[in-house]
Design a protein around this motif. Structure first.
Motif, short mmCIF file in Angstrom:
data_model
loop_
_atom_site.label_atom_id
_atom_site.label_comp_id
_atom_site.label_asym_id
_atom_site.label_seq_id
_atom_site.Cartn_x
_atom_site.Cartn_y
_atom_site.Cartn_z
N HIS A 15 53.75 69.06 43.17
CA HIS A 15 52.49 69.14 42.43
C HIS A 15 52.64 68.85 40.96
O HIS A 15 51.91 69.36 40.13
CB HIS A 15 51.87 70.52 42.63
CG HIS A 15 51.54 70.78 44.05
ND1 HIS A 15 51.02 69.80 44.88
CD2 HIS A 15 51.66 71.88 44.82
CE1 HIS A 15 50.83 70.29 46.08
NE2 HIS A 15 51.23 71.54 46.08
N HIS A 16 53.61 68.03 40.63
CA HIS A 16 53.68 67.61 39.24
C HIS A 16 53.65 66.09 39.19
O HIS A 16 53.81 65.43 40.21
CB HIS A 16 54.95 68.16 38.58
CG HIS A 16 56.20 67.57 39.15
ND1 HIS A 16 56.82 68.10 40.25
CD2 HIS A 16 56.93 66.49 38.81
CE1 HIS A 16 57.88 67.39 40.55
NE2 HIS A 16 57.96 66.39 39.70
N ILE A 17 53.45 65.55 38.03
CA ILE A 17 53.34 64.11 37.93
C ILE A 17 54.60 63.53 37.30
O ILE A 17 55.41 64.23 36.68
CB ILE A 17 52.10 63.69 37.13
CG1 ILE A 17 52.32 63.91 35.63
CG2 ILE A 17 50.87 64.43 37.62
CD1 ILE A 17 51.21 63.32 34.80
N HIS A 18 54.78 62.25 37.49
CA HIS A 18 55.93 61.56 36.95
C HIS A 18 55.50 60.57 35.89
O HIS A 18 54.44 59.95 36.00
CB HIS A 18 56.67 60.83 38.07
CG HIS A 18 57.20 61.76 39.11
ND1 HIS A 18 56.70 61.81 40.39
CD2 HIS A 18 58.18 62.69 39.06
CE1 HIS A 18 57.35 62.73 41.08
NE2 HIS A 18 58.26 63.29 40.30
N PHE A 19 56.32 60.43 34.90
CA PHE A 19 56.00 59.53 33.79
C PHE A 19 57.14 58.54 33.59
O PHE A 19 58.29 58.94 33.47
CB PHE A 19 55.77 60.33 32.51
CG PHE A 19 55.29 59.49 31.36
CD1 PHE A 19 53.93 59.32 31.14
CD2 PHE A 19 56.20 58.86 30.52
CE1 PHE A 19 53.48 58.53 30.09
CE2 PHE A 19 55.75 58.07 29.48
CZ PHE A 19 54.40 57.90 29.25
N VAL A 20 56.80 57.27 33.59
CA VAL A 20 57.80 56.23 33.34
C VAL A 20 57.47 55.58 32.01
O VAL A 20 56.36 55.08 31.82
CB VAL A 20 57.76 55.14 34.44
CG1 VAL A 20 58.84 54.11 34.19
CG2 VAL A 20 57.91 55.76 35.81
N CYS A 21 58.42 55.58 31.10
CA CYS A 21 58.20 54.95 29.81
C CYS A 21 58.41 53.44 29.95
O CYS A 21 59.47 53.00 30.38
CB CYS A 21 59.13 55.51 28.75
SG CYS A 21 58.86 54.71 27.15
N SER A 22 57.41 52.68 29.57
CA SER A 22 57.53 51.23 29.71
C SER A 22 58.41 50.65 28.61
O SER A 22 58.79 49.48 28.67
CB SER A 22 56.16 50.56 29.71
OG SER A 22 55.39 51.02 28.62
#
Lengths: 138, 138
Positions: free
Chosen positions: B92-99
């Motif tokens: 239930h958490h989100i993932h963040f990818v730095c571009s």
DNA sequence: GTAACTGCAAAATATTTGCATCCTT
DNA sequence: AAGGATGCAAATATTTTGCAGTTAC
């Protein structure tokens, strides 16, 4: 339908070839995402594996199809809506993977939600993949 | 820290071995997701490639790490929070990818949004991947 | 001591590249 | 005719499996 396939290719300045017609046709008739293996299985008798790779790559570059993020290793492709154009892919819809039949769909009518990120982070693109039971399997 | 690594292994009934300590240590000190290649690069001099595969697989089975869905082909792993246990992974958490820096983080404090699915569909799991600029790169 | 873990070799799979030939325009 | 697309062969890369030797408990 045949017509429509050729239209799409023309609109993207791609020459009309057997493999492109066949593979694009699979996407148009399948209503769900396809993995490389699905395509080989359905069109593989006719085309070299390498041609499938290259065709899919071309379609992705032209914005005709897009890849779908998955947690397992698999790579899946689905048709882009008309609003996607080369270099300007709209990723504002969510993806649904059925945990029963394993089919993957784009739910084009469901917009991605706004996410409130922590300070300092800015979002460019939001991908949402929902896993669950699809309407055919319930 | 060393202590903490061994604690985690013990808690999951895994024997304490060099490779597990090293690889788990990488996760604990890295604050982001790691691809198989990252791990090989940082610990690869010491361990066989096969050991890395097997260790990651073990960690996933035990719920110590989880895979992160990505649109490109890559497979990435990140630490699970304590609330994850074997077979009961909380996603239930989100993932963040730095571009920019390509680092991938779990934003544990951001809950996944509720998605209103079409009739007939039911959700079991929701994965959200946001691509954008992280706070270090902005 | 026993069961579990690792390393090595090798198999199986997946993906990419070069090049000669063929097809589309 | 010219440029692009395909097929084939082969190079790379990725992941899995079997087994014998080693390590943790």
């Amino acid at each position: 339908m045949e017509k429509s396939v050729e239209d799409v290719l023309k609109r993207n300045q791609l020459s009309i070839t057997e493999s492109r017609k066949k593979i694009l046709g699979l996407f148009l008739s399948h209503n769900g995402a396809l993995a490389h293996g699905d395509i080989e299985r359905n069109a593989g008798d006719k085309f070299d594996r390498v041609t499938v790779y290259r065709t899919l790559q071309t379609f992705v570059e032209k914005g005709i199809v897009h890849t779908i993020p998955t947690a397992d290793n698999s790579v899946r492709y689905a048709l882009c809506k008309d609003s996607c154009s080369e270099g300007h892919h709209r990723d504002h819809h969510i993806h649904f993977v059925c945990s029963n039949c394993r089919n993957t769909f784009c739910l084009d009518d469901i917009a991605t939600p706004d996410i409130r990120l922590p300070k300092g982070y800015s979002a460019e693109k939001v991908e949402v993949v929902v896993e669950g039971i699809c309407s055919d399997c319930k």
